[in-house]
Design a protein around this motif. Structure first.
Motif, short mmCIF file in Angstrom:
data_model
loop_
_atom_site.label_atom_id
_atom_site.label_comp_id
_atom_site.label_asym_id
_atom_site.label_seq_id
_atom_site.Cartn_x
_atom_site.Cartn_y
_atom_site.Cartn_z
N ASN A 1 0.85 -1.19 0.00
CA ASN A 1 0.00 0.00 0.00
C ASN A 1 0.89 1.25 0.00
OD1 ASN A 1 -1.88 2.04 0.46
ND2 ASN A 1 -3.16 0.71 1.75
N VAL A 2 0.65 2.14 -0.97
CA VAL A 2 1.47 3.35 -1.10
C VAL A 2 0.72 4.59 -0.62
CG1 VAL A 2 2.77 2.38 -3.01
CG2 VAL A 2 0.73 3.73 -3.51
N ASP A 3 -0.48 4.44 -0.11
CA ASP A 3 -1.28 5.61 0.26
C ASP A 3 -0.57 6.47 1.31
OD1 ASP A 3 -3.18 4.79 -1.48
OD2 ASP A 3 -4.47 3.84 0.02
N ASP A 4 0.00 5.83 2.32
CA ASP A 4 0.70 6.59 3.37
C ASP A 4 1.88 7.36 2.79
OD1 ASP A 4 -1.09 5.62 5.19
OD2 ASP A 4 0.21 3.97 5.88
N TRP B 1 4.23 12.47 0.88
CA TRP B 1 4.81 13.21 -0.24
C TRP B 1 4.02 14.49 -0.50
CZ3 TRP B 1 3.38 14.88 -5.10
CH2 TRP B 1 4.41 15.24 -5.95
N LYS B 2 2.70 14.40 -0.46
CA LYS B 2 1.87 15.59 -0.71
C LYS B 2 2.10 16.65 0.36
CE LYS B 2 -2.02 13.54 -3.22
NZ LYS B 2 -3.49 13.25 -3.18
N ASN C 1 3.54 20.35 -0.55
CA ASN C 1 2.80 21.60 -0.32
C ASN C 1 3.57 22.60 0.54
OD1 ASN C 1 0.57 20.73 -1.80
ND2 ASN C 1 -0.32 19.68 -0.01
N ASN C 2 4.53 22.13 1.29
CA ASN C 2 5.30 23.03 2.17
C ASN C 2 6.48 23.69 1.46
OD1 ASN C 2 3.63 22.48 4.33
ND2 ASN C 2 4.88 20.75 5.05
N HIS C 3 6.72 23.34 0.20
CA HIS C 3 7.87 23.89 -0.54
C HIS C 3 7.43 25.04 -1.44
CE1 HIS C 3 11.04 21.17 0.68
NE2 HIS C 3 10.25 20.13 0.48
N PRO C 4 8.37 25.92 -1.80
CA PRO C 4 8.06 27.00 -2.75
C PRO C 4 7.85 26.43 -4.15
CG PRO C 4 10.39 27.03 -2.15
CD PRO C 4 9.73 26.05 -1.24
N ASP C 5 7.41 27.30 -5.06
CA ASP C 5 7.02 26.85 -6.40
C ASP C 5 8.17 26.22 -7.17
OD1 ASP C 5 4.49 27.69 -5.89
OD2 ASP C 5 4.65 29.58 -7.02
N HIS C 6 9.38 26.79 -7.07
CA HIS C 6 10.47 26.24 -7.87
C HIS C 6 10.86 24.83 -7.40
CE1 HIS C 6 12.67 27.91 -4.40
NE2 HIS C 6 13.64 27.06 -4.69
N LYS D 1 10.76 15.18 -11.19
CA LYS D 1 11.27 13.88 -10.73
C LYS D 1 10.17 12.82 -10.74
CE LYS D 1 14.89 15.88 -7.84
NZ LYS D 1 15.41 16.10 -6.46
N MET D 2 8.95 13.20 -10.43
CA MET D 2 7.84 12.27 -10.48
C MET D 2 7.57 11.81 -11.92
SD MET D 2 5.56 10.59 -8.78
CE MET D 2 5.39 11.39 -7.18
#
Length: 637
Positions: free
Chosen positions: A530-533, A538-539, A543-548, A556-557
Motif C-alpha cells: 500500500n502506497v497511500d501513506d 509526499w503531498k 505543499n510546504n515547498h516554494p514553487d520552484h 522527478k515524479m
C-alpha cells in the motif's frame, strides 16, 4: 533516338497500373544500358495526388559550385510519367533519351543503384534485431537477389536509420531507460553529480529474477571489458540450476572497479531480495576491492575464490622462476592434489610434498604460501569449501562462458547501451528455453540406470544430475560399511544430497530415498503493498515547498512514471580501459602453451582448462565434515 525519342527503347503504348510499375520498367531498361534514372520532380493535385512525374539521368542537373565535387554534368535525358484519369493508369512520354556521357562500366558506383528495395530494407531491420553482423546481412541479400548493387556502407546506413527510428526522438540514455521500463527489468542507476553522466547501471531481467528465486544458492561473478563504446566495465552475475545449466542473474555497467562501485552493485542486488536472504556461496576472482565489498554487503556468505584464476596467477608469477622442466611439470598435478585435498591429513601430506618439490625454488614456494596458502586456503581448498553448498562450483568458468556468448552475439565491441540490452534479451531468452527443456527431459525421459526401487520417490521429480550423484554414491557401498565418522558427508554438505552413510540406511531397510526439500526458497513478494501513506507524506512535503521546488518534485515524479523523459548525459568514453594486453605472438606460447589451448566457451560449463588438469573437476574423494589435524583417517581407509 533524340529529342522526340520515337525509336527509343523507352517508347511504349502500355498503360501502367501504378507509377511504381512504370518506374521499375524504366529503371530496368536504363540499367540494361548501364545508366541510372532517378526522379527529377513531380506535380501534385490540390488533393496531394501525384499527376505528373519527371524522370531524368542521375547525372542531370547543373553543379551548384564550380569547385564542388559532383557527378552532375547537365545530362539531357528526360522522361515524363503522366496519370490518365480516363484509363486509370500511367503513360510514359519520352522527351530526350540521349545522354552526354558514356555508359557506366560498373553500376556499383551509383548511389541510386545501390539502394535497397523495401523488401530488402525490411530484411535488414529483421536481421539487425537478431544481432546479425552487417557483412552477413549483405551476403544474405546478395544470395536472394543476384542483381543487388548494395555495399557494406549501404547496410550500415540502413541500420543507423533503423536505430534512430526505434528511439523515436529519445536520446540514447532515455532509450535505455525506456527499454528497461517497458520490458519489466529491475534496474538502478547512479550519476556523476558534477557532470550528470551515467556512471553505473544495474539491471535484472524478469526471467532471471524468477530463475534466481528458484536457484539462489550459488552466485558466480566476473567482469569483462571492451563491450561498449564507452569502455565501461561490464560485470555479470550468474547462477546454476539443478540441471547444471547456467542462467544470468544481473548485469552491471560500472565506471571503475573500486570498492565503492562494487558495494553499490551488491547493495542493489541485496535490495532486489529485500534483505530477506543470505546468499550461501559467492565465487569471484581475487579482486581485493570486490572481496572487501562482498564482506561488507554479504558478511555471512561463504566467499570462494576461482581456482582457475588462482592457477593462472601462479603461472604468471612462477613460470619464469622455475628453471627445471621436470619441476614445472610436477607442480601442476601436485597443486591440484593440494587444492582437492578432502581431509586434513591429505592436505598436510600434499603441502609437505609441494614444499619438498620447491625446496630449490624458495621464492616460488614463498609466493604460494604468502599469497594463497596462508591467507585464503578456506576459499579454494576442498577441505574447507566442500562444507558449503557450492554444488561443485569452484571457478567462474560459467561467467566466462556467458561473456563469450554475449560477445558472439555482438557485431562490434563499440555497441550502444540500448543495443547491448537487446543482445542480453536474446541471450536470456535462449537460456530460459534451454533450461526449461532440461527440466522437461528430466521429467518425461526414463533411464534404465535409475530403475531400482530405491529411486521410486525421486524419479521424474529430481534432476538427472542429482540422480547420477546418488547413483555414484551408492556404488561406494560395495565392500564398505559407512558411518558418520568415516563418510565425510561431502555429498550432503556440498550438494545437499544424501551421502553414503545416509543411503546405507535406505538400502539396509529396503526403503525408498525420501524427497526432502533442500534449503529455502527466495520469496520476493511482500503481499499487497500500500502506497497511500507514502503518497500522503509526499503531498504534505510537496505543499510546504516554494514553487520552484514543487516544479523539481513534479519533474522527478514524471521521470519515475516515464523514464524515457529522464535527462541524463551519456557516459564519457574511458581511456586506458583494462583488458587483455596485446603481446607478441608466440611469446607466451613457448612459456605456457596450455593457456592457448582451444576450448569452446559456449559449453556448459566451459573450461579455462590447462593441458595438465582441470581445476574445476569435482574431487573424487569426500571431504571431512570437521577439521582435526590429529585425525589421520580418510574416507575409505
Amino acid at each position: 533516338m533524340g529529342e522526340n525519342g520515337e525509336d527509343s527503347e523507352f517508347s511504349t503504348d502500355e498503360v501502367f497500373r501504378s507509377f511504381e510499375y512504370l518506374k521499375n520498367w524504366v529503371q530496368n531498361i536504363a540499367r540494361s544500358q548501364s545508366y541510372v534514372t532517378v526522379t527529377k520532380r513531380s506535380k501534385t493535385t490540390t488533393f496531394g495526388f501525384k499527376s505528373k512525374v519527371f524522370l531524368c539521368c542521375d547525372r542531370s542537373g547543373i553543379p551548384r559550385s564550380k569547385n564542388a565535387e559532383t557527378k552532375k554534368i547537365n545530362c539531357p535525358f528526360e522522361l515524363i510519367a503522366k496519370y490518365l484519369k480516363v484509363q486509370d493508369g500511367w503513360k510514359l512520354q519520352v522527351v530526350r533519351d540521349d545522354h552526354n556521357h558514356e555508359p557506366s562500366i560498373y553500376m556499383k558506383g551509383h548511389s541510386f543503384a545501390m539502394r535497397l528495395s523495401d523488401k530488402e530494407t525490411r530484411l535488414v531491420h529483421d536481421l539487425t534485431e537478431l544481432n546479425v553482423k552487417p557483412l552477413d546481412i549483405l551476403s544474405t541479400i546478395k544470395q536472394q537477389n543476384e542483381n543487388n548493387m548494395s555495399s557494406l556502407k549501404t547496410i550500415y546506413n540502413c541500420r543507423h536509420k533503423f536505430t534512430i527510428s526505434q528511439r523515436e526522438g529519445r536520446s540514447l540514455i532515455q532509450n535505455v531507460m525506456h527499454i528497461l521500463h517497458i520490458k519489466g527489468y529491475n534496474y538502478e542507476y547512479r550519476l556523476n553529480e558534477s557532470t550528470n553522466e551515467l556512471e553505473e547501471l544495474f539491471f535484472m531481467h524478469p526471467v532471471s529474477l524468477q530463475m534466481w528465486q528458484a536457484f539462489p544458492y550459488v552466485m558466480l561473478m566476473d567482469a569483462t571489458y571492451k563491450t561498449n563504446k564507452y569502455n565501461l566495465h561490464f560485470l555479470e552475475i550468474v547462477g546454476v540450476t539443478s540441471t547444471r545449466l547456467t542462467f544470468s542473474i544481473a548485469f552491471i555497467f560500472m565506471h571503475s572497479e573500486k570498492t565503492r562501485n562494487y558495494v553499490w552493485t551488491l547493495t542493489c542486488l541485496k535490495l532486489t531480495i529485500n534483505n530477506s536472504f543470505c546468499l550461501p556461496v559467492i565465487v569471484t576472482d581475487r579482486d581485493l576491492a570486490f572481496m572487501k565489498a562482498c564482506e561488507d554487503v554479504f558478511p555471512q556468505s561463504n566467499h570462494l575464490l576461482c581456482r582457475w584464476h588462482i592457477f593462472n596467477d601462479i603461472t604468471k608469477h612462477c613460470r619464469k622462476r622455475i628453471k627445471s622442466v621436470k619441476t614445472w611439470g610436477s607442480l601442476h598435478p601436485m597443486w591440484k592434489k593440494l587444492v582437492e585435498s578432502p581431509s586434513p591429513s591429505a592436505y598436510m601430506k600434499a603441502y609437505a610434498n609441494l614444499q619438498s618439490l620447491l625446496s630449490k625454488d624458495p621464492i616460488v614456494f614463498g609466493y604460494l604460501y604468502n599469497t594463497w596458502l596462508e591467507k585464503y586456503p578456506d576459499k579454494f581448498v576442498s577441505l574447507w569449501i566442500d562444507k558449503s553448498t557450492n554444488f561443485g562450483n569452484s571457478t567462474t568458468n560459467r561467467v566466462e562462458s556467458q561473456h563469450a556468448k554475449l560477445k558472439k552475439h555482438m557485431a562490434s565491441q563499440k555497441r550502444d547501451l540500448d543495443k547491448f540490452i537487446y543482445v542480453i534479451e536474446t541471450v536470456v531468452q535462449s537460456q530460459d528455453t534451454t533450461i526449461k527443456e532440461s527440466f522437461t527431459r528430466s521429467i518425461i525421459i526414463r533411464k534404465p540406470k535409475f530403475k531400482d526401487e530405491i529411486f521410486n520417490s525421486l524419479r521424474h521429480l529430481v534432476s538427472e544430475h542429482a540422480l547420477d550423484k546418488i547413483l555414484e554414491e551408492l556404488h561406494w557401498l560395495t565392500g564398505f560399511v559407512p558411518t558418520p565418522e568415516n563418510c565425510g558427508c561431502q555429498l550432503r554438505t556440498c550438494f545437499g544430497l544424501p551421502c553414503t552413510h545416509e543411503l546405507a540406511m535406505y538400502v539396509h531397510l529396503f526403503r525408498w530415498i525420501q524427497l526432502i526439500f533442500f534449503g529455502e526458497r527466495l520469496i520476493f513478494s511482500l503481499g499487497n503493498i500500500n502506497v497511500d501513506d507514502h503518497i500522503q507524506r509526499w503531498k504534505k512535503k510537496f505543499n510546504n515547498h516554494p514553487d520552484h521546488v514543487k516544479c523539481s518534485y513534479i519533474r522527478k515524479m514524471e521521470e519515475i512514471i516515464d523514464p524515457s523523459k529522464i535527462m541524463i548525459n551519456e557516459p564519457s568514453v574511458k581511456k586506458n580501459n583494462r583488458g587483455r594486453p596485446k603481446v607478441k605472438r608466440g611469446h607466451h606460447q613457448s612459456q605456457a602453451p596450455y593457456r592457448y589451448r582451444c576450448s569452446d566457451l559456449n559449453q556448459e560449463p566451459p573450461g579455462h582448462s590447462s593441458s595438465f588438469f582441470d581445476l574445476n573437476d569435482e574431487p573424487t574423494r569426500h571431504s571431512s565434515s570437521f577439521f582435526n589435524l590429529n585425525d589421520d583417517s580418510t574416507r575409505h581407509n
